[in-house]
Design a protein around this motif. Structure first.
Motif, short mmCIF file in Angstrom:
data_model
loop_
_atom_site.label_atom_id
_atom_site.label_comp_id
_atom_site.label_asym_id
_atom_site.label_seq_id
_atom_site.Cartn_x
_atom_site.Cartn_y
_atom_site.Cartn_z
N ILE A 113 0.86 -1.19 0.00
CA ILE A 113 0.00 0.00 0.00
C ILE A 113 0.89 1.24 0.00
O ILE A 113 1.79 1.36 0.84
CB ILE A 113 -0.93 -0.01 1.23
CG1 ILE A 113 -1.83 -1.26 1.15
CG2 ILE A 113 -1.76 1.27 1.28
CD1 ILE A 113 -2.60 -1.54 2.40
N PRO A 114 0.69 2.13 -0.95
CA PRO A 114 1.54 3.32 -1.02
C PRO A 114 1.47 4.13 0.27
O PRO A 114 0.39 4.30 0.85
CB PRO A 114 0.96 4.11 -2.20
CG PRO A 114 0.20 3.10 -3.00
CD PRO A 114 -0.29 2.08 -2.03
N PRO A 118 -4.89 7.17 2.45
CA PRO A 118 -5.83 7.32 3.56
C PRO A 118 -6.38 5.97 4.04
O PRO A 118 -6.65 5.07 3.22
CB PRO A 118 -6.95 8.18 2.97
CG PRO A 118 -6.32 8.89 1.81
CD PRO A 118 -5.29 7.95 1.27
N VAL A 119 -6.53 5.84 5.33
CA VAL A 119 -7.03 4.60 5.94
C VAL A 119 -8.37 4.20 5.34
O VAL A 119 -8.62 3.03 5.04
CB VAL A 119 -7.13 4.75 7.48
CG1 VAL A 119 -7.82 3.56 8.10
CG2 VAL A 119 -5.75 4.96 8.09
N ASP A 124 -11.83 0.59 2.23
CA ASP A 124 -12.80 0.43 1.14
C ASP A 124 -12.27 -0.53 0.08
O ASP A 124 -13.00 -1.38 -0.43
CB ASP A 124 -13.13 1.78 0.50
CG ASP A 124 -13.99 2.67 1.40
OD1 ASP A 124 -14.52 2.17 2.41
OD2 ASP A 124 -14.11 3.88 1.07
N THR A 125 -11.00 -0.38 -0.27
CA THR A 125 -10.39 -1.25 -1.30
C THR A 125 -10.34 -2.69 -0.81
O THR A 125 -10.64 -3.61 -1.58
CB THR A 125 -8.99 -0.74 -1.67
OG1 THR A 125 -9.08 0.63 -2.07
CG2 THR A 125 -8.39 -1.55 -2.81
N GLN A 126 -9.99 -2.91 0.45
CA GLN A 126 -9.96 -4.27 0.99
C GLN A 126 -11.36 -4.88 1.03
O GLN A 126 -11.52 -6.07 0.76
CB GLN A 126 -9.33 -4.27 2.38
CG GLN A 126 -7.84 -4.01 2.34
CD GLN A 126 -7.21 -3.83 3.71
OE1 GLN A 126 -7.87 -3.44 4.68
NE2 GLN A 126 -5.91 -4.12 3.79
#
Length: 198
Positions: A113-114, A118-119, A124-126
């Motif tokens: 993860i770059p 933002p957390v 959301d992506t996970q």
């Protein structure tokens, strides 16, 4: 526990062919027995170089010591070296059995993860990744998923019609932009418990 074992066999020069065939026959019988016991779950052949004997096996054992006893019981072990990768349950693992008519692939993922992401974006992506994994499992593409040691590492077992479809599946993953992926095409091993009939 489950383990992925890369088994590389080197037959000593000058070994009589009847000795090789005897050990291979006993190895096949041992593989059938280990499958019956629930110790050998799957067996594949990755792409091979000329005169190379290499197999990938998915084994189940209570612990590392039991796995070693299982591997030591196999007749080809006299000529074989084993590289063992312990596997952990991945939260998106569909735990499905392999179907027929498609090719299988192993993928090793490393998610990076770059810094500064933002957390909320990560979460959301996970979440979308977990949803997509369920969709792909329902479509019969994602068969198994394991967590590997090290941050952000996973091993996947997939089905696709060909390499192009496999690549399209991987590109469709929400974490694709943050992943490096190593893909290994597999062919069925003659002693694979998923295809051997009693």
């Amino acid at each position: 526990m489950e383990y992925l074992v890369t088994m590389t066999t080197r037959v000593p020069d000058g070994t009589p062919e009847d000795t090789v065939e005897d050990i291979r026959t006993r190895e096949a019988a041992c593989s059938r027995e280990l499958a019956f016991q629930g110790r050998l779950l799957r067996l594949w052949r990755p792409p091979l170089k000329p005169s190379e004997w290499r197999s990938l096996g998915l084994f189940a054992a209570a612990d590392d010591d039991e796995l070693e006893r299982v591997l030591a019981s196999m007749p080809l072990r006299v000529w074989r070296t084993d590289e063992v990768t312990p596997l952990s349950r991945h939260p998106n693992d569909p735990a499905m059995e392999a179907g027929s008519g498609a090719k299988e692939f192993l993928t090793t993922f490393t998610v990076s993860i770059p810094e500064g992401t933002p957390v909320r974006t990560v979460e959301d992506t996970q979440a979308r990744e977990a949803e997509r994994a369920q969709q792909l499992a329902g479509q019969g593409h994602l068969l198994r998923l394991w967590a590997l040691s090290g941050d952000g590492r996973a091993l996947g077992l997939w089905q696709a019609q060909d390499t192009a479809e496999m690549q399209a599946i991987l590109t469709s993953l929400p974490l694709d932009a943050w992943m490096s992926v190593q893909t290994t095409p597999l062919t069925r091993h003659p002693s694979d418990p998923a295809t051997v009939k009693d």
